[in-house]
Design a protein around this motif. Structure first.
Motif, PDB file in Angstrom:
ATOM      1  N   HIS A   1       0.841  -1.204   0.000  1.00 15.98           N
ATOM      2  CA  HIS A   1       0.000   0.000   0.000  1.00 15.98           C
ATOM      3  C   HIS A   1       0.877   1.257   0.000  1.00 15.98           C
ATOM      4  O   HIS A   1       2.030   1.227   0.445  1.00 15.98           O
ATOM      5  CB  HIS A   1      -0.935  -0.007   1.227  1.00 15.98           C
TER       6      HIS A   1
ATOM      7  N   TYR B   1       0.980   3.573   1.909  1.00 16.81           N
ATOM      8  CA  TYR B   1       1.420   4.014   3.241  1.00 16.81           C
ATOM      9  C   TYR B   1       2.580   3.182   3.787  1.00 16.81           C
ATOM     10  O   TYR B   1       2.960   3.342   4.948  1.00 16.81           O
ATOM     11  CB  TYR B   1       0.262   3.945   4.249  1.00 16.81           C
TER      12      TYR B   1
ATOM     13  N   ASP C   1      -3.242   2.234  -4.187  1.00 13.18           N
ATOM     14  CA  ASP C   1      -4.271   2.489  -3.168  1.00 13.18           C
ATOM     15  C   ASP C   1      -5.093   1.216  -2.968  1.00 13.18           C
ATOM     16  O   ASP C   1      -4.826   0.171  -3.589  1.00 13.18           O
ATOM     17  CB  ASP C   1      -5.131   3.698  -3.558  1.00 13.18           C
ATOM     18  N   SER C   2      -6.116   1.300  -2.108  1.00 14.49           N
ATOM     19  CA  SER C   2      -6.888   0.100  -1.776  1.00 14.49           C
ATOM     20  C   SER C   2      -7.547  -0.503  -3.011  1.00 14.49           C
ATOM     21  O   SER C   2      -7.611  -1.728  -3.157  1.00 14.49           O
ATOM     22  CB  SER C   2      -7.969   0.436  -0.742  1.00 14.49           C
TER      23      SER C   2
ATOM     24  N   MET D   1      -6.983  -5.583   4.110  1.00 11.30           N
ATOM     25  CA  MET D   1      -6.482  -5.719   2.726  1.00 11.30           C
ATOM     26  C   MET D   1      -6.100  -7.173   2.444  1.00 11.30           C
ATOM     27  O   MET D   1      -6.350  -7.687   1.353  1.00 11.30           O
ATOM     28  CB  MET D   1      -5.265  -4.814   2.518  1.00 11.30           C
TER      29      MET D   1
ATOM     30  N   ASN E   1     -12.391  -0.814   3.771  1.00  9.34           N
ATOM     31  CA  ASN E   1     -11.767  -0.842   5.111  1.00  9.34           C
ATOM     32  C   ASN E   1     -12.726  -1.475   6.113  1.00  9.34           C
ATOM     33  O   ASN E   1     -13.154  -0.852   7.089  1.00  9.34           O
ATOM     34  CB  ASN E   1     -11.425   0.582   5.576  1.00  9.34           C
TER      35      ASN E   1
ATOM     36  N   SER F   1     -12.005   4.963  -1.492  1.00 10.00           N
ATOM     37  CA  SER F   1     -12.101   6.424  -1.629  1.00 10.00           C
ATOM     38  C   SER F   1     -11.932   6.831  -3.091  1.00 10.00           C
ATOM     39  O   SER F   1     -12.340   7.915  -3.482  1.00 10.00           O
ATOM     40  CB  SER F   1     -11.052   7.108  -0.749  1.00 10.00           C
TER      41      SER F   1
ATOM     42  N   HIS G   1      -6.816  13.727   2.048  1.00  8.06           N
ATOM     43  CA  HIS G   1      -7.508  12.457   1.800  1.00  8.06           C
ATOM     44  C   HIS G   1      -8.974  12.590   2.240  1.00  8.06           C
ATOM     45  O   HIS G   1      -9.256  13.233   3.256  1.00  8.06           O
ATOM     46  CB  HIS G   1      -6.818  11.333   2.588  1.00  8.06           C
TER      47      HIS G   1
ATOM     48  N   GLU H   1     -10.854  10.771   3.857  1.00  3.44           N
ATOM     49  CA  GLU H   1     -11.187  10.298   5.216  1.00  3.44           C
ATOM     50  C   GLU H   1     -11.029  11.433   6.238  1.00  3.44           C
ATOM     51  O   GLU H   1     -11.305  11.239   7.425  1.00  3.44           O
ATOM     52  CB  GLU H   1     -10.282   9.124   5.612  1.00  3.44           C
TER      53      GLU H   1
ATOM     54  N   SER I   1      -8.033   9.989  -3.380  1.00  5.59           N
ATOM     55  CA  SER I   1      -7.421   8.801  -2.773  1.00  5.59           C
ATOM     56  C   SER I   1      -5.899   8.940  -2.790  1.00  5.59           C
ATOM     57  O   SER I   1      -5.357   9.871  -3.398  1.00  5.59           O
ATOM     58  CB  SER I   1      -7.807   7.558  -3.572  1.00  5.59           C
ATOM     59  N   THR I   2      -5.214   8.008  -2.174  1.00  6.75           N
ATOM     60  CA  THR I   2      -3.753   8.106  -2.125  1.00  6.75           C
ATOM     61  C   THR I   2      -3.170   8.089  -3.544  1.00  6.75           C
ATOM     62  O   THR I   2      -2.216   8.816  -3.832  1.00  6.75           O
ATOM     63  CB  THR I   2      -3.157   6.975  -1.266  1.00  6.75           C
TER      64      THR I   2
ATOM     65  N   MET J   1      -0.278   0.483   9.872  1.00  8.71           N
ATOM     66  CA  MET J   1       0.575   0.331   8.687  1.00  8.71           C
ATOM     67  C   MET J   1       2.045   0.199   9.095  1.00  8.71           C
ATOM     68  O   MET J   1       2.813  -0.538   8.477  1.00  8.71           O
ATOM     69  CB  MET J   1       0.407   1.551   7.762  1.00  8.71           C
TER      70      MET J   1
HETATM   71  P1  13P Z   1      -6.712   4.605  -0.237  1.00  7.66           P
HETATM   72  O1  13P Z   1      -5.328   4.116  -0.469  1.00  7.66           O
HETATM   73  O2  13P Z   1      -7.689   3.741  -0.920  1.00  7.66           O
HETATM   74  O3  13P Z   1      -6.849   6.055  -0.559  1.00  7.66           O
HETATM   75  O4  13P Z   1      -7.032   4.413   1.329  1.00  7.66           O
HETATM   76  C1  13P Z   1      -6.340   4.990   2.329  1.00  7.66           C
HETATM   77  C2  13P Z   1      -6.358   4.197   3.563  1.00  7.66           C
HETATM   78  O5  13P Z   1      -6.561   4.706   4.610  1.00  7.66           O
HETATM   79  C3  13P Z   1      -6.069   2.786   3.488  1.00  7.66           C
HETATM   80  O6  13P Z   1      -6.003   2.316   4.739  1.00  7.66           O
END
Ligand code: 13P
Ligand code: SF4
Length: 359
Positions: free
Chosen positions: A56, A58, A73-74, A97, A147, A162, A234, A236, A250-251, A297
């Motif tokens: 991911h 992160y 991303d997810s 994930m 998630n 996202s 982001h 969230e 999203s990321t 993470m």
């Molecule tokens: P995305 O990578 O889908 O934007 O999600 C962020 C996230 O918090 C994943 O845990």
């Protein structure tokens, strides 16, 4: 070496030199001397065991750039899991994930290097909660953020991330012939989606513990201190943060934004490793803090990825009946046409007066 302590030889230094070029702005030479031999060994083990690593955005840069076969991303990782041509998937990410990968690839061995890599959003809701919500809102389609646990996904109509939440919510409403959708479990994502669509959103009060900590004052202070910096957030994060940002997505949408526009200064209102990973794509960009660490993470390291491959641990399994029902929800999301560009939360078009109904 069997104990996992591998020397930094001239051969390892030469073999990992291209990777070092990618991470040298964010990793110190002392750290690299410890990372490089493990990276080489993990990459050798992947070939030997027919394994792939899904990493991911992160993850720390030595994982993301050093050993990730697929990064993203997810949504991107779920798509890659569905296509993965390997006997073993190592999920360099969090537990939900890894469950998603197992749900999509029941015949493969899915490993997570640390079982404690959870998620505050996934922990905020249970399958029983979803069953009760469905009783309270009969006929209203249920969209769940990826998630969530596989058991929660098994109770829902379709998943979203996202990167596609607005598209999925609108598709779910159209398919059910309603103007209301239940979007679980992230309250802030739900509020941000509600501002982008005519569909009325019913939301749960789950929060991402990383993104809920940002507020409007943080953004104002950043603007004052770095007036030229572009601020990316982001979805969230609370809506007040998105309102003050220059871009939200999203990321992967953030990565694309920075890679294409190469801003002189940028602030990523998200998890800290994002900036470290994108830095390789944007050598002229200065990444300004603040950011927040996700403790889940950060449980994943090169050391425990190595242990995961050597000892084939920790295997993630999902009850076959739950997996079959969860797969339907994830697959419906994957089968939607991919967006032309990663979805952004359009702050100009946002309907600021629109609110959600909280359960
Ligand atoms: P995305 O990578 O889908 O934007 O999600 C962020 C996230 O918090 C994943 O845990
Ligand atoms: Fe969960 Fe937030 Fe961490 Fe992502 S960043 S894993 S949503 S707690």
């Amino acid at each position: 070496m069997a104990d996992g302590n591998f020397p930094f030889t001239p051969e390892i230094e030469a073999a990992t030199a291209p990777l070092w070029e990618k991470v040298r702005r964010r990793v110190t030479p002392i750290e690299w001397r410890a990372h490089a031999p493990l990276i080489a060994e993990i990459n050798r083990l992947k070939r030997e065991k027919n394994a792939v690593i899904l990493a991911h955005n992160y993850m720390t840069p030595e994982i993301f750039h050093g050993v990730g076969d697929f990064v993203g991303d997810s949504l991107g990782l779920a798509r890659e899991a569905a296509r993965a041509d390997a006997a073993i998937i190592v999920q360099a990410g969090v537990h939900f994930m890894a469950e998603t990968s197992k749900v999509l690839c029941p015949e493969k061995t899915v490993l997570i290097p640390d079982l404690r890599a959870g998620c505050s959003l996934a922990a905020s809701i249970t399958a029983e909660d979803v069953r009760l919500i469905k009783q309270r809102y009969p006929g209203v389609p249920v969209v769940t953020y990826v998630n969530t646990t596989a058991e929660v996904k098994a109770e829902t109509d379709i998943c979203c991330t996202s990167a596609n939440a607005v598209q999925v919510v609108e598709a779910a409403a159209a398919a059910a012939g309603t103007d209301r959708v239940i979007l679980l479990p992230d309250e802030f994502l739900a509020r941000n989606v509600a501002r982008q669509t005519d569909v009325r959103i019913i939301a749960w009060q789950g929060r991402c513990e990383v993104h809920e900590r940002f507020d409007a004052d943080d953004i104002r202070q950043v603007r004052e201190a770095w007036p030229d910096a572009e601020i990316l957030a982001h979805p969230e994060c609370p809506a007040e943060v998105l309102e003050l940002a220059d871009f939200a997505g999203s990321t992967t949408a953030m990565t694309d934004y920075v890679a294409k526009r190469q801003p002189r200064q940028v602030v990523l209102i998200t998890e800290c490793s994002m900036a470290d990973n994108i830095a390789a794509e944007a050598p002229a960009t200065e990444f300004v803090r603040p950011c927040n660490l996700c403790p889940h993470m950060k449980r994943i390291s090169l050391e425990n990825i190595y242990e995961a491959l050597v000892n084939q641990r920790f295997e993630v399994n999902v009850d076959p009946d739950v997996a079959a029902r969860a797969r339907r929800s994830v697959q419906r999301m994957i089968d939607l046409p991919p967006p032309a560009a990663p979805a952004r939360y359009d702050l100009v078009k946002a309907r600021h007066h629109v609110d959600v109904e909280l359960i």
